[in-house]
Motif scaffolding. Structure first.
Motif, PDB file in Angstrom:
ATOM      1  N   GLU A  81      -0.265   8.888   4.583  1.00  0.00           N
ATOM      2  CA  GLU A  81      -0.077  10.262   5.082  1.00  0.00           C
ATOM      3  C   GLU A  81       0.737  10.285   6.372  1.00  0.00           C
ATOM      4  O   GLU A  81       0.804  11.306   7.066  1.00  0.00           O
ATOM      5  N   CYS A  82       1.303   9.155   6.717  1.00  0.00           N
ATOM      6  CA  CYS A  82       2.252   9.050   7.841  1.00  0.00           C
ATOM      7  C   CYS A  82       1.587   9.196   9.204  1.00  0.00           C
ATOM      8  O   CYS A  82       2.244   9.633  10.166  1.00  0.00           O
ATOM      9  N   LEU A  83       0.301   8.838   9.308  1.00  0.00           N
ATOM     10  CA  LEU A  83      -0.398   8.981  10.584  1.00  0.00           C
ATOM     11  C   LEU A  83      -0.639   7.620  11.262  1.00  0.00           C
ATOM     12  O   LEU A  83      -0.295   7.444  12.435  1.00  0.00           O
ATOM     13  N   ARG A 129      15.957  13.911  -2.468  1.00  0.00           N
ATOM     14  CA  ARG A 129      16.227  15.305  -2.114  1.00  0.00           C
ATOM     15  C   ARG A 129      17.269  15.424  -1.002  1.00  0.00           C
ATOM     16  O   ARG A 129      18.295  16.100  -1.157  1.00  0.00           O
ATOM     17  N   ASP A 130      17.022  14.769   0.131  1.00  0.00           N
ATOM     18  CA  ASP A 130      17.967  14.894   1.245  1.00  0.00           C
ATOM     19  C   ASP A 130      19.320  14.290   0.879  1.00  0.00           C
ATOM     20  O   ASP A 130      20.371  14.805   1.282  1.00  0.00           O
ATOM     21  N   ALA A 131      19.290  13.184   0.121  1.00  0.00           N
ATOM     22  CA  ALA A 131      20.559  12.533  -0.252  1.00  0.00           C
ATOM     23  C   ALA A 131      21.429  13.498  -1.056  1.00  0.00           C
ATOM     24  O   ALA A 131      22.648  13.579  -0.836  1.00  0.00           O
ATOM     25  N   ALA A 183       0.836  -1.210   0.000  1.00  0.00           N
ATOM     26  CA  ALA A 183       0.000   0.000   0.000  1.00  0.00           C
ATOM     27  C   ALA A 183       0.868   1.255   0.000  1.00  0.00           C
ATOM     28  O   ALA A 183       0.564   2.240  -0.682  1.00  0.00           O
ATOM     29  N   VAL A 184       1.970   1.214   0.761  1.00  0.00           N
ATOM     30  CA  VAL A 184       2.864   2.384   0.831  1.00  0.00           C
ATOM     31  C   VAL A 184       3.542   2.598  -0.528  1.00  0.00           C
ATOM     32  O   VAL A 184       3.626   3.725  -1.036  1.00  0.00           O
ATOM     33  N   LYS A 185       3.990   1.502  -1.149  1.00  0.00           N
ATOM     34  CA  LYS A 185       4.612   1.620  -2.481  1.00  0.00           C
ATOM     35  C   LYS A 185       3.622   2.236  -3.459  1.00  0.00           C
ATOM     36  O   LYS A 185       3.974   3.090  -4.263  1.00  0.00           O
ATOM     37  N   ASN A 239       7.767   5.712  10.393  1.00  0.00           N
ATOM     38  CA  ASN A 239       6.343   5.511  10.710  1.00  0.00           C
ATOM     39  C   ASN A 239       5.685   4.573   9.709  1.00  0.00           C
ATOM     40  O   ASN A 239       4.701   3.903  10.036  1.00  0.00           O
ATOM     41  N   LEU A 240       6.205   4.520   8.490  1.00  0.00           N
ATOM     42  CA  LEU A 240       5.583   3.707   7.437  1.00  0.00           C
ATOM     43  C   LEU A 240       5.985   2.240   7.525  1.00  0.00           C
ATOM     44  O   LEU A 240       5.369   1.392   6.889  1.00  0.00           O
ATOM     45  N   ALA A 241       7.026   1.956   8.275  1.00  0.00           N
ATOM     46  CA  ALA A 241       7.548   0.591   8.329  1.00  0.00           C
ATOM     47  C   ALA A 241       6.726  -0.243   9.310  1.00  0.00           C
ATOM     48  O   ALA A 241       6.619   0.118  10.483  1.00  0.00           O
ATOM     49  N   PHE A 292       9.366  15.571  -3.083  1.00  0.00           N
ATOM     50  CA  PHE A 292       9.810  15.522  -1.685  1.00  0.00           C
ATOM     51  C   PHE A 292       8.591  15.305  -0.791  1.00  0.00           C
ATOM     52  O   PHE A 292       7.611  16.050  -0.862  1.00  0.00           O
ATOM     53  N   TYR A 293       8.654  14.281   0.053  1.00  0.00           N
ATOM     54  CA  TYR A 293       7.542  13.995   0.962  1.00  0.00           C
ATOM     55  C   TYR A 293       8.022  13.930   2.412  1.00  0.00           C
ATOM     56  O   TYR A 293       7.428  13.229   3.233  1.00  0.00           O
ATOM     57  N   GLY A 294       9.091  14.613   2.737  1.00  0.00           N
ATOM     58  CA  GLY A 294       9.624  14.555   4.098  1.00  0.00           C
ATOM     59  C   GLY A 294       8.825  15.423   5.054  1.00  0.00           C
ATOM     60  O   GLY A 294       8.024  16.267   4.640  1.00  0.00           O
ATOM     61  N   CYS A 346      14.860   7.013   1.091  1.00  0.00           N
ATOM     62  CA  CYS A 346      15.377   8.263   0.483  1.00  0.00           C
ATOM     63  C   CYS A 346      14.412   8.877  -0.518  1.00  0.00           C
ATOM     64  O   CYS A 346      14.585  10.044  -0.893  1.00  0.00           O
ATOM     65  N   GLY A 347      13.412   8.126  -0.965  1.00  0.00           N
ATOM     66  CA  GLY A 347      12.451   8.655  -1.923  1.00  0.00           C
ATOM     67  C   GLY A 347      13.135   9.124  -3.195  1.00  0.00           C
ATOM     68  O   GLY A 347      14.015   8.438  -3.739  1.00  0.00           O
ATOM     69  N   SER A 348      12.782  10.317  -3.657  1.00  0.00           N
ATOM     70  CA  SER A 348      13.346  10.833  -4.912  1.00  0.00           C
ATOM     71  C   SER A 348      14.753  11.391  -4.726  1.00  0.00           C
ATOM     72  O   SER A 348      15.354  11.851  -5.687  1.00  0.00           O
ATOM     73  N   VAL A 399      18.444   4.331   0.439  1.00  0.00           N
ATOM     74  CA  VAL A 399      17.743   3.046   0.287  1.00  0.00           C
ATOM     75  C   VAL A 399      16.249   3.324   0.247  1.00  0.00           C
ATOM     76  O   VAL A 399      15.730   4.080   1.086  1.00  0.00           O
ATOM     77  N   ASP A 400      15.557   2.732  -0.718  1.00  0.00           N
ATOM     78  CA  ASP A 400      14.103   2.878  -0.790  1.00  0.00           C
ATOM     79  C   ASP A 400      13.539   1.640  -1.479  1.00  0.00           C
ATOM     80  O   ASP A 400      14.221   0.966  -2.238  1.00  0.00           O
ATOM     81  N   MET A 401      12.269   1.355  -1.185  1.00  0.00           N
ATOM     82  CA  MET A 401      11.642   0.147  -1.747  1.00  0.00           C
ATOM     83  C   MET A 401      10.760   0.451  -2.955  1.00  0.00           C
ATOM     84  O   MET A 401      10.271  -0.479  -3.609  1.00  0.00           O
ATOM     85  N   THR A 402      10.502   1.746  -3.235  1.00  0.00           N
ATOM     86  CA  THR A 402       9.522   2.082  -4.276  1.00  0.00           C
ATOM     87  C   THR A 402      10.220   2.445  -5.583  1.00  0.00           C
ATOM     88  O   THR A 402      10.966   3.431  -5.651  1.00  0.00           O
ATOM     89  N   ASP A 403       9.966   1.639  -6.627  1.00  0.00           N
ATOM     90  CA  ASP A 403      10.689   1.801  -7.892  1.00  0.00           C
ATOM     91  C   ASP A 403      10.511   3.193  -8.489  1.00  0.00           C
ATOM     92  O   ASP A 403      11.468   3.775  -8.995  1.00  0.00           O
TER      93      ASP A 403
HETATM   94  C1  LIG Z   1       7.049   9.986   3.115  1.00  0.00           C
HETATM   95  S1  LIG Z   1       8.097   9.378   1.856  1.00  0.00           S
HETATM   96  C2  LIG Z   1       9.585  10.251   2.256  1.00  0.00           C
HETATM   97  C3  LIG Z   1      10.601  10.153   1.146  1.00  0.00           C
HETATM   98  C4  LIG Z   1      11.879  10.962   1.379  1.00  0.00           C
HETATM   99  N1  LIG Z   1      12.508  10.618   2.633  1.00  0.00           N
HETATM  100  C5  LIG Z   1      11.582  12.435   1.326  1.00  0.00           C
HETATM  101  O1  LIG Z   1      11.868  13.119   2.325  1.00  0.00           O
HETATM  102  O2  LIG Z   1      11.071  12.895   0.315  1.00  0.00           O
HETATM  103  C6  LIG Z   1       8.415   7.752   2.418  1.00  0.00           C
HETATM  104  C7  LIG Z   1       9.409   6.951   1.564  1.00  0.00           C
HETATM  105  O3  LIG Z   1       9.803   5.811   2.325  1.00  0.00           O
HETATM  106  C8  LIG Z   1       9.806   4.659   1.522  1.00  0.00           C
HETATM  107  N2  LIG Z   1       9.565   3.526   2.406  1.00  0.00           N
HETATM  108  C9  LIG Z   1       8.511   3.360   3.241  1.00  0.00           C
HETATM  109  N3  LIG Z   1       8.636   2.207   3.932  1.00  0.00           N
HETATM  110  C10 LIG Z   1       9.796   1.644   3.523  1.00  0.00           C
HETATM  111  C11 LIG Z   1      10.464   0.437   3.871  1.00  0.00           C
HETATM  112  N4  LIG Z   1       9.957  -0.402   4.772  1.00  0.00           N
HETATM  113  N5  LIG Z   1      11.642   0.166   3.254  1.00  0.00           N
HETATM  114  C12 LIG Z   1      12.157   1.008   2.323  1.00  0.00           C
HETATM  115  N6  LIG Z   1      11.558   2.160   1.957  1.00  0.00           N
HETATM  116  C13 LIG Z   1      10.396   2.478   2.544  1.00  0.00           C
HETATM  117  C14 LIG Z   1       8.711   4.907   0.500  1.00  0.00           C
HETATM  118  O4  LIG Z   1       8.922   4.157  -0.650  1.00  0.00           O
HETATM  119  C15 LIG Z   1       8.826   6.404   0.265  1.00  0.00           C
HETATM  120  O5  LIG Z   1       9.689   6.699  -0.795  1.00  0.00           O
END
Ligand SMILES: C[S@@+](CC[C@H](N)C(=O)[O-])C[C@H]1O[C@@H](n2cnc3c(N)ncnc32)[C@H](O)[C@@H]1O
Length: 356
Positions: free
Chosen positions: A209-211, A89-91, A19-21, A163-165, A64-66, A85-87, A107-111
């Protein structure tokens, strides 16, 4: 003592992760699509970070979704790992701060997120004059699978990801496995004032939405303790507002804060103890010539001696911050529990005794 978060334990590839991906890969196209203020930050960055952001590609910035700014000081030459790391930005900001002798691994899981980050690595390297960033596909619960070795990283950062993990105990264990001794975890995330009903994790918007997966502050403290970290410091904290009525109806019973927290891989004590130690900031971190903020109540003004607890003395003398401080005294004499001083008028206890 039961820490409820482990009850959520699942292996990567579960429905929450799918769902998060989907949310970050397909539902959201840019930061403007977010429904709450949880996964975004309005705070103006300090000048050196604003300048670094000015050299990051627009497409990276758009996605950016930080929820904060997990960029600690004194990074030159450091190896930094950005979890989720998402797209990128911070990296890409961190890449400029660690410089050519440092490196950044995202490191991120979303292609879809990784595709944006990777699309600009050459462009960014040309802009910086060196290539020191790489992006790896992986789960933050299993950094070994992403090739991150034991004690190989100076700083772990993360922006609105833990929070998403679903399996937070595994994430924390992995962080403390990969950090070097004296290394720092410095991350921004959403915290809740209570444990949230597990059923909310089935709502993809509340999760995305990270809640719904927000860390309950006390369970987070317990998770850190399990990994040998007994003294984490809050750097900043601000309330999260939920303006969307539908989201508020479902989860508005809890209070959320966006926090930046730092924790060190050091054998600290579980309380602040007084050994009569004193720390003086030398003013040598280039972007902080006048003062160094360790946390929300420790501001060290350049040249001004500050009585510190044993933990603060260790943080300032056994980490990469050591060259920037003179710490005097040892732990041979104990004067009891460190007295907590109220914050001064500026909200910082820099006038003598301060505790954590
Ligand atoms: C809210 S976004 C933040 C992205 C980035 N840190 C930023 O500031 O723009 C959450 C990111 O975490 C990744 N993510 C969430 N759970 C993850 C997990 N268990 N392992 C790897 N990546 C994960 C998502 O794919 C997404 O890109």
């Amino acid at each position: 003592m039961t820490v409820d978060v482990s009850e959520e334990s699942r292996t990567p590839g579960t429905s929450v992760e799918e769902a998060v991906k989907d949310y970050y890969g397909k539902v959201l196209a840019s930061s403007a699509d977010l429904k709450t203020s949880a996964c975004c930050t309005d705070a103006a960055p300090p000048p050196h970070i604003a300048a670094a952001l000015g050299r990051v590609h627009e497409e990276v910035l758009d996605r950016f979704y930080g929820c904060g700014s997990p960029i600690p000081p004194a990074l030159e030459g450091a190896t930094v790992l950005d979890l989720g790391c998402g797209s990128g930005r911070d990296a890409y900001v961190l890449a400029q701060l660690v410089g050519p002798t440092g490196r950044v691994i995202g490191v991120d899981m979303t292609d879809e997120q990784l595709a944006v980050a990777r699309r600009h690595t050459d462009w960014q390297a040309q802009r910086f004059g060196y290539a020191n960033v790489e992006f790896r596909r992986g789960y933050i619960e299993d950094l070994a699978a992403a090739g991150i070795g034991h004690a190989s990283v100076d700083v772990v950062v993360s922006n609105c990801v833990v929070n998403l993990a679903p399996d937070k105990p595994r994430v924390l264990a992995e962080i403390f496995r990969v950090l070097k001794e004296g290394g720092e975890l410095y991350f921004s995330d959403i915290f809740a004032d209570r444990r949230l009903p597990a059923a909310l994790m089935t709502d993809p918007v509340l999760v995305g939405e990270c809640l719904a997966g927000a860390l309950y502050t006390e369970d987070f403290r317990r998770l850190l303790e399990r990994n040998g970290c007994t003294d984490a410091r809050t750097v900043t904290a601000s309330p999260v507002t939920i303006d969307d009525p539908d989201i508020d109806r479902k989860i508005g019973f809890a209070a959320f804060t966006s926090r930046t927290v730092r924790a060190f891989k050091l054998p600290l004590e579980d309380r602040c103890e007084d050994y009569g130690q004193v720390a003086v900031y030398r003013g040598t971190v280039p972007e902080h010539p006048h003062a160094f903020d360790l946390d929300d109540h420790h501001r060290f003004r350049t040249g001004k001696p500050v009585l510190v607890c044993g933990n603060t003395a260790d943080i300032l003398s056994a980490t990469r911050y050591a060259p920037h401080f003179t710490v005097t005294g040892d732990k041979s004499a104990h004067f009891g529990l460190f007295p907590c001083a109220p914050a001064d008028a500026e909200g910082t206890a820099d006038v003598g005794a301060a505790c954590c």
